[in-house]
Scaffold this motif. Structure first.
Motif, PDB file in Angstrom:
ATOM      1  N   PHE A 113      -2.999   2.390   5.104  1.00 23.08           N
ATOM      2  CA  PHE A 113      -3.706   2.869   3.916  1.00 23.08           C
ATOM      3  C   PHE A 113      -3.915   1.761   2.878  1.00 23.08           C
ATOM      4  CE2 PHE A 113      -1.631   6.569   5.780  1.00 23.08           C
ATOM      5  CZ  PHE A 113      -2.688   7.460   5.846  1.00 23.08           C
ATOM      6  N   ASP A 114      -5.028   1.886   2.174  1.00 23.81           N
ATOM      7  CA  ASP A 114      -5.304   0.994   1.045  1.00 23.81           C
ATOM      8  C   ASP A 114      -4.525   1.412  -0.196  1.00 23.81           C
ATOM      9  OD1 ASP A 114      -7.579  -0.705   2.167  1.00 23.81           O
ATOM     10  OD2 ASP A 114      -8.358   1.317   2.501  1.00 23.81           O
ATOM     11  N   ALA A 115      -4.218   2.685  -0.291  1.00 24.23           N
ATOM     12  CA  ALA A 115      -3.476   3.194  -1.443  1.00 24.23           C
ATOM     13  C   ALA A 115      -2.672   4.420  -1.010  1.00 24.23           C
ATOM     14  CB  ALA A 115      -4.414   3.557  -2.591  1.00 24.23           C
ATOM     15  N   VAL A 116      -1.504   4.563  -1.619  1.00 23.07           N
ATOM     16  CA  VAL A 116      -0.663   5.740  -1.411  1.00 23.07           C
ATOM     17  C   VAL A 116      -0.315   6.307  -2.779  1.00 23.07           C
ATOM     18  CG1 VAL A 116       1.528   6.621  -0.534  1.00 23.07           C
ATOM     19  CG2 VAL A 116       0.326   4.846   0.733  1.00 23.07           C
ATOM     20  N   THR A 117      -0.432   7.610  -2.904  1.00 21.30           N
ATOM     21  CA  THR A 117      -0.099   8.253  -4.166  1.00 21.30           C
ATOM     22  C   THR A 117       0.729   9.501  -3.904  1.00 21.30           C
ATOM     23  OG1 THR A 117      -1.024   9.157  -6.220  1.00 21.30           O
ATOM     24  CG2 THR A 117      -2.248   9.587  -4.201  1.00 21.30           C
ATOM     25  N   ILE A 118       1.602   9.810  -4.844  1.00 16.20           N
ATOM     26  CA  ILE A 118       2.403  11.033  -4.762  1.00 16.20           C
ATOM     27  C   ILE A 118       2.580  11.563  -6.174  1.00 16.20           C
ATOM     28  CG2 ILE A 118       4.560   9.674  -4.770  1.00 16.20           C
ATOM     29  CD1 ILE A 118       5.794  11.962  -3.046  1.00 16.20           C
ATOM     30  N   SER A 119       2.242  12.827  -6.367  1.00 15.46           N
ATOM     31  CA  SER A 119       2.317  13.441  -7.695  1.00 15.46           C
ATOM     32  C   SER A 119       3.306  14.602  -7.680  1.00 15.46           C
ATOM     33  CB  SER A 119       0.927  13.942  -8.130  1.00 15.46           C
ATOM     34  OG  SER A 119       0.031  12.864  -8.280  1.00 15.46           O
ATOM     35  N   PHE A 120       4.348  14.485  -8.484  1.00  7.05           N
ATOM     36  CA  PHE A 120       5.342  15.552  -8.670  1.00  7.05           C
ATOM     37  C   PHE A 120       5.998  15.950  -7.353  1.00  7.05           C
ATOM     38  CE2 PHE A 120       1.853  16.096 -11.795  1.00  7.05           C
ATOM     39  CZ  PHE A 120       2.548  15.634 -12.903  1.00  7.05           C
ATOM     40  N   GLY A 121       6.161  14.982  -6.455  1.00  9.26           N
ATOM     41  CA  GLY A 121       6.778  15.277  -5.170  1.00  9.26           C
ATOM     42  C   GLY A 121       7.884  14.322  -4.780  1.00  9.26           C
ATOM     43  N   LEU A 122       7.944  13.158  -5.418  1.00 13.69           N
ATOM     44  CA  LEU A 122       8.948  12.179  -5.009  1.00 13.69           C
ATOM     45  C   LEU A 122      10.357  12.711  -5.208  1.00 13.69           C
ATOM     46  CD1 LEU A 122       9.498   9.342  -3.930  1.00 13.69           C
ATOM     47  CD2 LEU A 122       9.408   8.506  -6.294  1.00 13.69           C
ATOM     48  N   ARG A 137       5.698   0.942   4.001  1.00 14.01           N
ATOM     49  CA  ARG A 137       5.426   0.611   5.407  1.00 14.01           C
ATOM     50  C   ARG A 137       3.996   0.943   5.803  1.00 14.01           C
ATOM     51  NH1 ARG A 137       4.919   3.316   9.942  1.00 14.01           N
ATOM     52  NH2 ARG A 137       5.611   5.314   9.071  1.00 14.01           N
ATOM     53  N   VAL A 138       3.496   2.082   5.334  1.00 14.28           N
ATOM     54  CA  VAL A 138       2.166   2.520   5.782  1.00 14.28           C
ATOM     55  C   VAL A 138       1.034   1.972   4.913  1.00 14.28           C
ATOM     56  CG1 VAL A 138       3.148   4.629   6.772  1.00 14.28           C
ATOM     57  CG2 VAL A 138       2.173   4.695   4.458  1.00 14.28           C
ATOM     58  N   THR A 139       1.382   1.167   3.898  1.00 17.43           N
ATOM     59  CA  THR A 139       0.370   0.579   3.016  1.00 17.43           C
ATOM     60  C   THR A 139       0.090  -0.857   3.433  1.00 17.43           C
ATOM     61  OG1 THR A 139       1.180   1.952   1.196  1.00 17.43           O
ATOM     62  CG2 THR A 139      -0.217   0.097   0.612  1.00 17.43           C
ATOM     63  N   ARG A 140      -1.165  -1.208   3.512  1.00 18.18           N
ATOM     64  CA  ARG A 140      -1.538  -2.570   3.920  1.00 18.18           C
ATOM     65  C   ARG A 140      -1.108  -3.567   2.843  1.00 18.18           C
ATOM     66  NH1 ARG A 140      -5.237  -4.606   0.793  1.00 18.18           N
ATOM     67  NH2 ARG A 140      -6.748  -3.295  -0.316  1.00 18.18           N
ATOM     68  N   PRO A 141      -0.901  -4.834   3.218  1.00 19.40           N
ATOM     69  CA  PRO A 141      -0.580  -5.855   2.215  1.00 19.40           C
ATOM     70  C   PRO A 141      -1.658  -5.915   1.129  1.00 19.40           C
ATOM     71  CG  PRO A 141      -0.190  -6.708   4.427  1.00 19.40           C
ATOM     72  CD  PRO A 141      -0.857  -5.367   4.591  1.00 19.40           C
ATOM     73  N   GLY A 142      -1.211  -5.913  -0.100  1.00 18.20           N
ATOM     74  CA  GLY A 142      -2.136  -5.911  -1.225  1.00 18.20           C
ATOM     75  C   GLY A 142      -2.564  -4.526  -1.661  1.00 18.20           C
ATOM     76  N   GLY A 143      -2.169  -3.500  -0.896  1.00 13.81           N
ATOM     77  CA  GLY A 143      -2.486  -2.130  -1.266  1.00 13.81           C
ATOM     78  C   GLY A 143      -1.678  -1.676  -2.462  1.00 13.81           C
ATOM     79  N   ARG A 144      -1.936  -0.473  -2.915  1.00 18.25           N
ATOM     80  CA  ARG A 144      -1.337  -0.044  -4.163  1.00 18.25           C
ATOM     81  C   ARG A 144      -0.648   1.325  -4.054  1.00 18.25           C
ATOM     82  NH1 ARG A 144      -6.666  -0.007  -3.463  1.00 18.25           N
ATOM     83  NH2 ARG A 144      -7.966   1.608  -4.429  1.00 18.25           N
TER      84      ARG A 144
END
Length: 229
Positions: A113-122, A137-144
């Motif tokens: 993935f280019d970006a990973v986000t999690i809202s009110f779940g961590l 791990r699942v985010t590419r280098p330089g991803g956010r």
């Protein structure tokens, strides 16, 4: 049901979210006094998805947080461990590729993935730091990474009022609108037990993310943390 100050049993938390799925979005809107909509907009702006990018929306629930990414042209995967949430979401948004997954063992290849986000779940992942490692791990280098989570109000007097609302008013209001109001006692406790802004930033850095920073929303009721892979 697991209590927030004890170890979170994944099966208990999963059943809790299955039970609240039917009226989850409506309940959140009422309990947040409509601010959840603003918070979701802030997440989208922080991720800044570009057309064609791959975005993982973890703990996506019914996909309310995921649809705006698709609307901006990104390829978004809503992922959640509650089958009840996924079922409600798929019925409402059949075009989205809802995926069942445990935050500590994500069903995706490295650097996807280019970006990973999690809202009110961590805070609901049994081991949040392990979850942050998996997101890395699942985010590419330089991803956010963008994490939107309840946090600690910055004004001490307001914090006392806020905690009073969490522990007393929130469960009471939930009884009138939620399909499983007892679950909101757990949710209130989990918010109260969660680390503050600097504490979460330290966990993000410890999981291998670079340059973590945060911005307070609604006086610190919510904090938006960002970092890069």
């Amino acid at each position: 049901m697991a209590r927030a100050e004890l170890d979170k049993a994944p099966d208990d938390v999963r059943r809790m979210f299955d039970a609240v799925a039917r009226r989850y979005d409506v309940t959140n809107d009422v309990l947040s006094l409509g601010q959840d909509r603003r918070w979701r907009h802030e997440v989208i702006d922080a991720v800044a998805p570009r057309p064609g990018e791959k975005v993982l929306d973890l703990a996506a629930g019914t996909g309310t947080s995921s649809q705006p990414f698709a609307d901006r042209g990104a390829w978004v995967v809503p992922c959640d461990f509650s089958l009840g949430m996924l079922g409600v979401g798929k019925a409402a948004r059949p075009a989205l590729p809802f995926t069942a997954g445990d935050g500590t063992r994500l069903p995706f290849a490295d650097d996807t993935f280019d970006a990973v986000t999690i809202s009110f779940g961590l805070r609901n992942i049994v081991d949040p730091v392990a979850g942050l490692h998996e997101m890395r791990r699942v985010t590419r280098p330089g991803g956010r990474l963008v994490v939107c989570e309840f946090s600690h109000p910055t004004w001490s007097a307001f914090r006392r009022v806020y905690l009073e609302y969490l522990m007393k008013a929130l469960p009471t209001i939930a009884r009138g609108v939620s399909s499983s109001p007892d679950a909101y006692v757990y949710l209130a406790e989990s918010i109260r037990a969660w680390p503050d802004q600097a504490g979460l930033a330290a966990q993000i850095a410890g999981a291998g993310w670079g340059s973590p920073e945060w911005r307070n929303l609604s006086g610190g009721i919510v904090a938006l943390h960002r970092a890069t892979a």
